[in-house]
Design a protein around this motif. Sequence first.
Motif, short mmCIF file in Angstrom:
data_model
loop_
_atom_site.label_atom_id
_atom_site.label_comp_id
_atom_site.label_asym_id
_atom_site.label_seq_id
_atom_site.Cartn_x
_atom_site.Cartn_y
_atom_site.Cartn_z
N ALA A 1 4.55 5.18 1.54
CA ALA A 1 3.32 4.92 0.78
C ALA A 1 2.14 4.65 1.71
O ALA A 1 1.02 5.06 1.42
N VAL A 2 2.38 3.97 2.82
CA VAL A 2 1.32 3.75 3.81
C VAL A 2 0.84 5.10 4.34
O VAL A 2 -0.36 5.39 4.37
N LEU A 3 1.79 5.94 4.76
CA LEU A 3 1.42 7.24 5.34
C LEU A 3 0.69 8.12 4.33
O LEU A 3 -0.20 8.89 4.69
N ALA A 4 1.04 7.99 3.05
CA ALA A 4 0.40 8.77 1.98
C ALA A 4 -0.90 8.14 1.50
O ALA A 4 -1.62 8.74 0.71
N ARG A 5 -1.19 6.90 1.97
CA ARG A 5 -2.34 6.14 1.52
C ARG A 5 -2.32 6.00 0.00
O ARG A 5 -3.34 6.07 -0.66
N ASP A 6 -1.12 5.73 -0.52
CA ASP A 6 -0.94 5.53 -1.96
C ASP A 6 -1.10 4.04 -2.24
O ASP A 6 -0.13 3.29 -2.30
N TYR A 7 -2.35 3.63 -2.41
CA TYR A 7 -2.64 2.20 -2.53
C TYR A 7 -2.07 1.58 -3.79
O TYR A 7 -1.64 0.42 -3.75
N ASN A 8 -2.03 2.31 -4.90
CA ASN A 8 -1.41 1.75 -6.10
C ASN A 8 0.07 1.48 -5.86
O ASN A 8 0.59 0.44 -6.26
N ARG A 9 0.76 2.41 -5.22
CA ARG A 9 2.18 2.21 -4.92
C ARG A 9 2.35 1.04 -3.96
O ARG A 9 3.28 0.24 -4.10
N LEU A 10 1.46 0.92 -2.99
CA LEU A 10 1.54 -0.19 -2.04
C LEU A 10 1.37 -1.53 -2.74
O LEU A 10 2.04 -2.51 -2.38
N LEU A 11 0.51 -1.59 -3.75
CA LEU A 11 0.39 -2.83 -4.53
C LEU A 11 1.70 -3.13 -5.24
O LEU A 11 2.15 -4.28 -5.27
N ASP A 12 2.33 -2.09 -5.81
CA ASP A 12 3.62 -2.28 -6.48
C ASP A 12 4.69 -2.77 -5.50
O ASP A 12 5.61 -3.49 -5.89
N LEU A 13 4.57 -2.36 -4.25
CA LEU A 13 5.57 -2.69 -3.23
C LEU A 13 5.24 -3.96 -2.47
O LEU A 13 5.82 -4.24 -1.43
N GLY A 14 4.29 -4.74 -3.00
CA GLY A 14 4.00 -6.04 -2.41
C GLY A 14 2.74 -6.11 -1.57
O GLY A 14 2.46 -7.15 -0.98
N GLY A 15 1.99 -5.03 -1.51
CA GLY A 15 0.76 -5.07 -0.74
C GLY A 15 -0.30 -5.91 -1.42
O GLY A 15 -0.38 -5.99 -2.65
N ASN A 16 -1.11 -6.54 -0.63
CA ASN A 16 -2.25 -7.31 -1.10
C ASN A 16 -3.50 -6.51 -0.74
O ASN A 16 -3.66 -6.10 0.41
N ILE A 17 -4.36 -6.27 -1.70
CA ILE A 17 -5.52 -5.40 -1.48
C ILE A 17 -6.37 -5.85 -0.31
O ILE A 17 -6.91 -5.02 0.43
N TYR A 18 -6.47 -7.14 -0.07
CA TYR A 18 -7.30 -7.61 1.04
C TYR A 18 -6.64 -7.31 2.39
O TYR A 18 -7.34 -7.07 3.37
N PHE A 19 -5.32 -7.29 2.44
CA PHE A 19 -4.63 -6.87 3.66
C PHE A 19 -4.68 -5.35 3.79
O PHE A 19 -4.91 -4.82 4.86
N LEU A 20 -4.47 -4.65 2.66
CA LEU A 20 -4.49 -3.18 2.68
C LEU A 20 -5.87 -2.65 3.09
O LEU A 20 -5.97 -1.54 3.61
N SER A 21 -6.89 -3.45 2.89
CA SER A 21 -8.23 -3.01 3.28
C SER A 21 -8.32 -2.74 4.78
O SER A 21 -9.16 -1.95 5.21
N LYS A 22 -7.45 -3.33 5.56
CA LYS A 22 -7.44 -3.07 7.00
C LYS A 22 -7.04 -1.62 7.28
O LYS A 22 -7.50 -1.01 8.23
N ILE A 23 -6.18 -1.06 6.41
CA ILE A 23 -5.77 0.34 6.58
C ILE A 23 -6.94 1.24 6.26
O ILE A 23 -7.32 2.12 7.05
N PHE A 24 -7.56 1.06 5.07
CA PHE A 24 -8.63 2.00 4.74
C PHE A 24 -9.88 1.78 5.57
O PHE A 24 -10.61 2.73 5.84
N SER A 25 -10.08 0.58 6.07
CA SER A 25 -11.20 0.37 6.98
C SER A 25 -10.95 1.11 8.29
O SER A 25 -11.88 1.69 8.86
N THR A 26 -9.71 1.11 8.75
CA THR A 26 -9.36 1.85 9.96
C THR A 26 -9.57 3.34 9.75
O THR A 26 -9.94 4.07 10.68
N ASP A 27 -9.37 3.81 8.52
CA ASP A 27 -9.61 5.21 8.18
C ASP A 27 -11.09 5.52 8.01
O ASP A 27 -11.47 6.67 7.75
N GLY A 28 -11.94 4.48 8.09
CA GLY A 28 -13.37 4.70 7.95
C GLY A 28 -13.86 4.70 6.51
O GLY A 28 -14.97 5.13 6.22
N LEU A 29 -13.03 4.20 5.58
CA LEU A 29 -13.42 4.15 4.18
C LEU A 29 -13.96 2.79 3.81
O LEU A 29 -13.49 1.77 4.31
#
Length: 138
Positions: free
Chosen positions: A72-100
């Motif tokens: 899910a990380v590699l696919a940038r499937d953020y909804n799935r990552l939330l289902d799998l225990g991701g916290n949007i504020y932590f996940l923001s580090k991934i999309f910020s790294t991607d320049g989003l």
Amino acid sequence: MSHEDEPDIHTYLAQFDDIPGTRVYTATRARKGYHLNQFAMSLMKAENRERWKADEAAYLAPWPMTEEQKAAVLARDYNRLLDLGGNIYFLSKIFSTDGLSFVQAVSTMTGMSVEDYQAMMNAGGRSPEGVRSIREGN
């Protein structure tokens, strides 16, 4: 209401799963996503972001996450990552790294274009009208 009439904690928390389009970050999700969120937080360091950008799969390999979380990380499937225990504020580090931006990343979670999502939010967000319960369909 007496103490005996109160729902147990599991019944209470299960009610959160009945809210359409919402994933409440509970202690259960936090435990499930601990290593996922730690990985995301590791991207706060510039040297880790560079290693991540150079070879994402290699960077993920040593993290004790489930294969589903890694996929899910590699696919940038953020909804799935939330289902799998991701916290949007932590996940923001991934999309910020991607320049989003936050708006760009979150719009992908809604199926809306960035422009439509931003316009909706500027107009006050989603309407409270509509389906309020998955279970009851109303």
